[in-house]
Design a protein around this motif. Sequence first.
Motif, PDB file in Angstrom:
ATOM      1  N   ALA A   3       2.359   7.502  -4.407  1.00 31.76           N
ATOM      2  CA  ALA A   3       2.305   6.492  -5.474  1.00 31.76           C
ATOM      3  C   ALA A   3       3.131   5.304  -5.027  1.00 31.76           C
ATOM      4  N   PRO A   4       2.635   4.095  -5.235  1.00 30.73           N
ATOM      5  CA  PRO A   4       3.423   2.939  -4.829  1.00 30.73           C
ATOM      6  C   PRO A   4       4.787   2.940  -5.510  1.00 30.73           C
ATOM      7  N   THR A   5       5.816   2.650  -4.764  1.00 27.89           N
ATOM      8  CA  THR A   5       7.152   2.583  -5.349  1.00 27.89           C
ATOM      9  C   THR A   5       7.321   1.208  -6.008  1.00 27.89           C
ATOM     10  N   PRO A   6       8.241   1.109  -6.975  1.00 31.55           N
ATOM     11  CA  PRO A   6       8.383  -0.172  -7.661  1.00 31.55           C
ATOM     12  C   PRO A   6       8.760  -1.282  -6.692  1.00 31.55           C
ATOM     13  N   VAL A   7       8.210  -2.414  -6.939  1.00 32.29           N
ATOM     14  CA  VAL A   7       8.512  -3.583  -6.138  1.00 32.29           C
ATOM     15  C   VAL A   7       9.656  -4.290  -6.856  1.00 32.29           C
ATOM     16  N   ILE A  28      12.033  -1.821   3.397  1.00 31.46           N
ATOM     17  CA  ILE A  28      11.422  -0.604   3.926  1.00 31.46           C
ATOM     18  C   ILE A  28      10.122  -0.375   3.169  1.00 31.46           C
ATOM     19  N   LEU A  29       9.021  -0.400   3.863  1.00 29.01           N
ATOM     20  CA  LEU A  29       7.750  -0.096   3.206  1.00 29.01           C
ATOM     21  C   LEU A  29       7.550   1.407   3.261  1.00 29.01           C
ATOM     22  N   ASP A  30       7.330   1.981   2.076  1.00 27.91           N
ATOM     23  CA  ASP A  30       7.326   3.433   1.930  1.00 27.91           C
ATOM     24  C   ASP A  30       5.911   3.994   2.001  1.00 27.91           C
ATOM     25  N   PHE A  31       5.672   4.806   3.007  1.00 30.47           N
ATOM     26  CA  PHE A  31       4.362   5.457   3.159  1.00 30.47           C
ATOM     27  C   PHE A  31       4.419   6.919   2.723  1.00 30.47           C
ATOM     28  N   GLY A  32       5.429   7.245   1.929  1.00 31.10           N
ATOM     29  CA  GLY A  32       5.482   8.593   1.363  1.00 31.10           C
ATOM     30  C   GLY A  32       6.360   9.554   2.135  1.00 31.10           C
ATOM     31  N   ARG A  43      14.730 -10.390   6.609  1.00 32.62           N
ATOM     32  CA  ARG A  43      14.954 -10.619   8.053  1.00 32.62           C
ATOM     33  C   ARG A  43      14.166  -9.631   8.896  1.00 32.62           C
ATOM     34  N   GLY A  44      13.851  -8.478   8.293  1.00 27.70           N
ATOM     35  CA  GLY A  44      13.120  -7.459   9.036  1.00 27.70           C
ATOM     36  C   GLY A  44      12.414  -6.512   8.095  1.00 27.70           C
ATOM     37  N   ILE A  45      11.412  -5.828   8.647  1.00 26.05           N
ATOM     38  CA  ILE A  45      10.637  -4.862   7.856  1.00 26.05           C
ATOM     39  C   ILE A  45      10.634  -3.543   8.618  1.00 26.05           C
ATOM     40  N   ILE A  46      10.853  -2.444   7.891  1.00 25.93           N
ATOM     41  CA  ILE A  46      10.741  -1.124   8.523  1.00 25.93           C
ATOM     42  C   ILE A  46       9.614  -0.371   7.819  1.00 25.93           C
ATOM     43  N   LEU A  47       8.693   0.161   8.600  1.00 29.36           N
ATOM     44  CA  LEU A  47       7.621   0.970   8.022  1.00 29.36           C
ATOM     45  C   LEU A  47       8.051   2.422   8.118  1.00 29.36           C
ATOM     46  N   SER A  48       8.057   3.122   6.997  1.00 24.96           N
ATOM     47  CA  SER A  48       8.562   4.498   6.996  1.00 24.96           C
ATOM     48  C   SER A  48       7.548   5.449   7.619  1.00 24.96           C
TER      49      SER A  48
END
Length: 535
Positions: free
Chosen positions: A5-9, A24-28, A64-69
């Motif tokens: 489920a998408p986490t709150p933005v 951090i973009l959450d892929f579960g 400044r940066g993005i982390i894909l989980s």
Amino acid sequence: MSVPAPTPVIDAASQSSRYPAIVILDFGSQYSELIARRVRETEVFSLVMSYATSAEQLRALSPRGIILSGGPSSVYETGAPVCDPGIWELGIPVLGVCYGMQLMVQQLGGSVVAAGKAEYGKAPLHVDDPTDLLTNVEEGSTMWMSHGDSVERLPEGFVRLAHTVNTPEAAVANHDRRLYGVQFHPEVVHSSCGMAMLRNFVYHICGCEADWTTAAFIDEAIGDVRRQVGDKRVLLALSGGVDSSTLAFLLHRAIGDQLTCMFIDQGFMRKGEPEFLMDFFDRKFHIQVQYINARERFISKLAGVTDPERKRKLIGTEFIRVFEEESRRLGPFDYLAQGTLYPDVIESADTNVDAKTGERVAVKIKSHHNVGGLPEDLRFKLVEPLRRLFKDEVRKVGRNLGLPEEIVGRHPFPGPGLAIRILGEVTEDKLNILRDADLVVREEIRDAGLYNEIWQAFAVLLPVRSVGVMGDKRTYAFPVVLRCVSSEDGMTADWSRLPYELLETISNRIVNEVQGVNRVVLDITSKPPGTIEWE
Ligand code: XMP
């Protein structure tokens, strides 16, 4: 496969003046929150957002940066969660972790396959390029692997930074575009150089500054609270736990006597606790606390009740009643302060947002009782200055604000208190017995220097009696259970292996000092299958 489920933005009502430096973009993944905590340990503010966050939303936030989980899916499954491919064009550095790396590779023209050999557990990392992302990551250092899929072919412009025996592309990069991927989990403690790698990403690659400090948070939170509440009155239900205590200190510093704390004494607290709290907050720190003595009401509600669920419900409902009555009596209040923490925000959406003002409005009070709705006329607007913090960060804030270790470092204590540690009917006599036994446990665990190593240590009173002998007299009295557990988060737990001498002292003291108890037994059940509490 389940798509998370998408986490709150970041919501309109975030009440915060700070934007995340790292998103951090959450892929579960079970580790998404942990990545955020690790980044914050480097004193850089990070937030977890839904994998579905668009490139445009990210551009507006300009982290400044993005982390894909990581995540439980395979990138080639239909319905697997994907990120907006526009993310690769933002010019913002991206680090893909596990599933995040595979997604990056796949979207940019490489390929991912089910690995011949799934790799779980520790693996030594062989560094092919010790610069950039892997600066100070030692050759052969241990990294934590947990994957069934692997990168087969890198997209154009990517190079290998490291490999393991089973995973040729264990760390990869497109240096020009500042896109990085790692197949391992740098965030877990088993990855010995994981923090060094995250630091490289956060500082050297993204150029973040170390500005997420406790002192900076407190300054910002005070400013935010003042802006939010203006000259209005705020009510806080103080329980004496770390969160509500830290909140009381923070709000008192921000708005002084516009804050009213209410402490509802249900009669189920530990020995000396109500007196300690009133003395500490009210008299020592001059934080106004309204003491509500509701002991009679609660104990009479529980007369004859033995079912654990019913006990909890009755206590929860009564708590809300008292809260309603007292807040009307002491009010009116415009705002209700809650010690909501970041994991609550990620995990729950029990709150509405006022359409006009964009402020969060409580439809439930987040009491530790997890019950019931508030009536219409008591729908307070919420002040939640801790809602960006993890528990360890709350402790740091509490310490910085001057809360003593006795409060900041305390063990969790359930909302229904001792009532759920007396099995069967709760009576005044039994409460007194349990308070005395509980005090012995606390004293001895502290004296043994074990308090901080243990998650919880307490006594439970059973509703049966057994025969014993004291002096020349036969006794027929209650047994007390000693329950001591170690745990990371209360979700799972193991029983603590206490030294025999300590067990002996606790047992001797309880049987000798506590009237009505003639036997002490030890609970050696882990969770699962047991729970920490007995009801
Ligand atoms: P269990 O017994 O479910 O407990 O293994 C896990 C953790 O939660 C605490 N706990 C509560 N905390 N209100 C609370 O605020 C409650 O009703 C409640 N019940 C259990 C328990 O002490 C342990 O830390």
